[in-house]
Design an enzyme around this catalytic site. Structure first.
Site, short mmCIF file in Angstrom:
data_model
loop_
_atom_site.label_atom_id
_atom_site.label_comp_id
_atom_site.label_asym_id
_atom_site.label_seq_id
_atom_site.Cartn_x
_atom_site.Cartn_y
_atom_site.Cartn_z
N ASP A 1 38.45 29.59 42.75
CA ASP A 1 37.60 30.76 42.60
C ASP A 1 37.21 31.11 44.03
OD1 ASP A 1 35.31 32.46 42.49
OD2 ASP A 1 35.15 31.96 40.37
N HIS A 2 37.86 32.13 44.59
CA HIS A 2 37.70 32.32 46.04
C HIS A 2 36.25 32.70 46.42
CE1 HIS A 2 38.13 36.61 45.18
NE2 HIS A 2 37.68 36.85 46.40
N LYS B 1 43.34 32.06 39.87
CA LYS B 1 42.85 32.71 38.68
C LYS B 1 43.83 33.82 38.27
CE LYS B 1 40.10 36.23 38.85
NZ LYS B 1 40.39 37.56 39.42
N HIS C 1 33.79 34.84 39.07
CA HIS C 1 32.95 35.02 40.25
C HIS C 1 31.46 35.19 39.92
CE1 HIS C 1 36.84 35.36 41.90
NE2 HIS C 1 37.00 36.65 41.79
N LYS D 1 34.62 48.55 39.65
CA LYS D 1 35.50 49.15 40.66
C LYS D 1 35.18 50.63 40.78
CE LYS D 1 39.24 45.84 40.40
NZ LYS D 1 38.87 45.07 41.60
C1 BG6 Z 1 39.55 39.12 42.66
C2 BG6 Z 1 39.76 40.18 41.61
O1 BG6 Z 1 39.42 37.86 42.07
O2 BG6 Z 1 38.39 39.41 43.40
C3 BG6 Z 1 39.85 41.54 42.24
O3 BG6 Z 1 40.95 39.91 40.89
C4 BG6 Z 1 38.67 41.81 43.14
O4 BG6 Z 1 39.95 42.56 41.26
C5 BG6 Z 1 38.45 40.65 44.10
O5 BG6 Z 1 38.92 42.99 43.86
C6 BG6 Z 1 37.16 40.80 44.86
O6 BG6 Z 1 37.12 39.83 45.84
P1 BG6 Z 1 36.41 40.12 47.23
O7 BG6 Z 1 36.53 38.83 47.98
O8 BG6 Z 1 37.14 41.26 47.85
O9 BG6 Z 1 34.99 40.47 46.88
#
Ligand code: BG6
Length: 494
Positions: free
Chosen positions: A182-183, A153, A245, A343
């Site tokens: 999309d992790h 992404k 997400h 954030k």
């Molecule tokens: C990413 C965003 O996709 O997801 C980041 O670009 C964010 O800004 C991150 O900090 C959050 O992922 P996780 O796994 O730390 O909740």
């Protein structure tokens, strides 16, 4: 669970993603025995490096961001690693890449299977796909060796650019060859939403407008934008977290039961949810979306967004969003979904709260006592506490019939402390050709169709600057007002 033979080509191998996520994940997969002998990695980027320098840089990256590296295991892993310098805008670079790939295919006996990981600037994705195709590097015969592409992404910047990127990819790859990351989907606790809903008889009968009052989906972070100010200025919270997400989480909570857990059956049902989202256009976007931007913390210890490197001093890029979202279908009519993410908030936490309706009649004494009985809540904690919590009413021991809230808690981590991190799961699934955890073209476009009018409403509206909130706080007060308007309140996190 050993991956098939393959050459993994990482484009953008000198960047942050490769160092922080990909290489530590690949090394862990090597150690765990998930990679066959015939598996090699070719990194490519503009940086001038030879194989030895690349291996040294990757070892340092694994040491810093992954599990501790041992000499013996590193030596066997490093034998898989190769590097080639290349400029992605230069046609001749793809000719040299093709020659190198064919040499490595032979040397590592990869059967011609290859997977391209695009870890570059997103603006390069379409051009790279076209060049890979033109250089004859993409096999399209479904019965021949596989050629796949993984894409980080952000996938597009708005609806039109996401559609254009899909078209550019489809010129070269079939949809089954494309893996859009999309992790969040690879987090165990996120996948558990489906298991909880569809492998239990207990919850699903209640999972609808008759019994659910509203749903809250939160993904808050304590960290600021850090060194990613330049990227974030272009992106902002709606593109960075909500389009992908948060809407994915919403889809998993709201979707109908799939016919099976085959990737396309699940993705069909998720796309139905995106299709049912009530559009937020113009005035509706101002009413149901609150945007915020962090200012310095009261004690000055945490800088404001404007003070971050790479951020314009008059930037109106939002770092916080709260939305009231409606899913217009039979199951969810009238049930609001409240989403919030941001954030530099007090707490970093991702969770889904499903709040059930209040009891219809209270037999426990006076009216007043009854209004204090909290509704049942099912809380799906995604991180940091990976757990499921059920809140229900229980009797306070002793005389009388006083009622209090009891909490039943199931923690994943205690039972499965070794669940693999998201990128290992994503890489392994892509190597196996499993698409369940990846976004499909139509799903990505539908989610942009929802987000784009909100972006437009705020982009063109001089009075719609984000509310300032102090770093380390709970976010803008306007987000509390948004939910209070419906008689609700954000649930405390964690
Ligand atoms: C990413 C965003 O996709 O997801 C980041 O670009 C964010 O800004 C991150 O900090 C959050 O992922 P996780 O796994 O730390 O909740």
């Amino acid at each position: 669970n050993i991956a098939p033979p393959c050459l993994l080509v990482i484009l953008g191998a000198a960047g942050d993603l490769t160092r922080r996520k990909l290489m530590p994940a690949l090394y862990a997969m090597h150690r765990a025995g998930h990679l066959p002998a015939s598996f090699a990695i070719l990194g490519t980027a503009r940086a001038e490096m030879d194989d030895a320098a690349f291996r040294a840089a990757m070892r340092a990256a694994c040491d810093t961001f992954g599990e501790a590296v041992t000499d013996t295991e590193w030596t066997s892993f490093a034998a898989r690693l190769h590097y080639q310098t290349g400029n992605f805008n230069d046609v001749s670079a793809y000719q040299s890449l093709a020659a190198r790939i064919s040499g490595l295919d032979a040397r590592h006996a990869t059967d011609g299977n290859r997977m391209f990981f695009l870890a570059t600037l997103p603006s390069l994705y379409a051009g790279i796909a076209a060049q890979l195709g033109a250089a004859g590097l993409v096999h399209s015969d479904p019965d021949g060796p596989f050629s796949r592409v993984l894409i980080e992404k952000p996938f597009g910047h708005d609806l039109a650019s996401a559609q254009a990127l899909n078209r550019a990819l489809h010129d070269v790859f079939r949809e089954e060859q494309i893996f859009r990351i999309d992790h969040y989907l690879a987090k165990e606790t996120v996948q558990n939403i489906l298991v909880l809903r569809f492998a239990n008889a207990l919850f699903e009968p209640l999972w609808n407008r008759q019994h659910i009052d509203h749903v809250q989906i939160s993904a808050t972070e304590h960290i600021g934008v850090g060194s990613r100010g330049g990227y974030y200025e272009e992106s902002g919270v709606l593109r960075d977290m909500v389009q992908n997400h948060l809407l994915q989480l919403l889809a998993l909570v709201a979707m109908e039961a799939p016919l099976s857990f085959a990737a396309d059956r699940v993705r069909d049902r998720k796309v139905d949810v995106f299709r049912a989202l009530r559009p937020l256009i113009g005035e509706d976007a101002y009413r149901d979306v609150v945007l915020g931007q962090y200012a310095a913390s009261a004690d000055g210890a945490m800088p404001g967004y404007h003070q971050e490197a790479g951020v314009a001093s008059d930037s109106i890029t939002p770092s916080y969003a709260a939305l009231k979202v409606q899913v217009d279908n039979w199951r969810w009519q009238g049930v609001p979904f409240y989403l919030r993410t941001g954030k530099r908030l007090a707490q970093g936490c991702a969770e889904v709260v499903v709040q059930f309706r209040t009891i219809p009649f209270c037999a426990f004494g006076e009216e007043q006592a009854c209004t204090r009985i909290a509704p049942n809540r099912l809380v799906l904690c995604i991180q940091p506490d990976e757990s499921v919590r059920l809140e229900f009413a229980a009797k306070v021991p002793g005389p009388g019939m006083a009622v209090e809230t009891a909490r039943m808690h199931f923690g994943f981590h205690g039972r499965h402390p070794d669940a693999p991190p998201a990128y290992q799961r994503l890489l392994l699934d892509a190597l196996h050709g499993e698409q369940l955890l990846f976004a499909r073209a139509d799903g990505v476009e539908m989610s942009w169709r929802f987000i784009t009018p909100i972006l437009e409403a705020y982009a063109d509206h001089p009075g719609a600057e984000p509310y300032a909130y102090p770093a380390g706080s709970r976010g803008p007060v306007a987000a509390d007002t948004l939910i209070a308007r419906d008689g609700h309140a954000w649930q405390p996190l964690g």
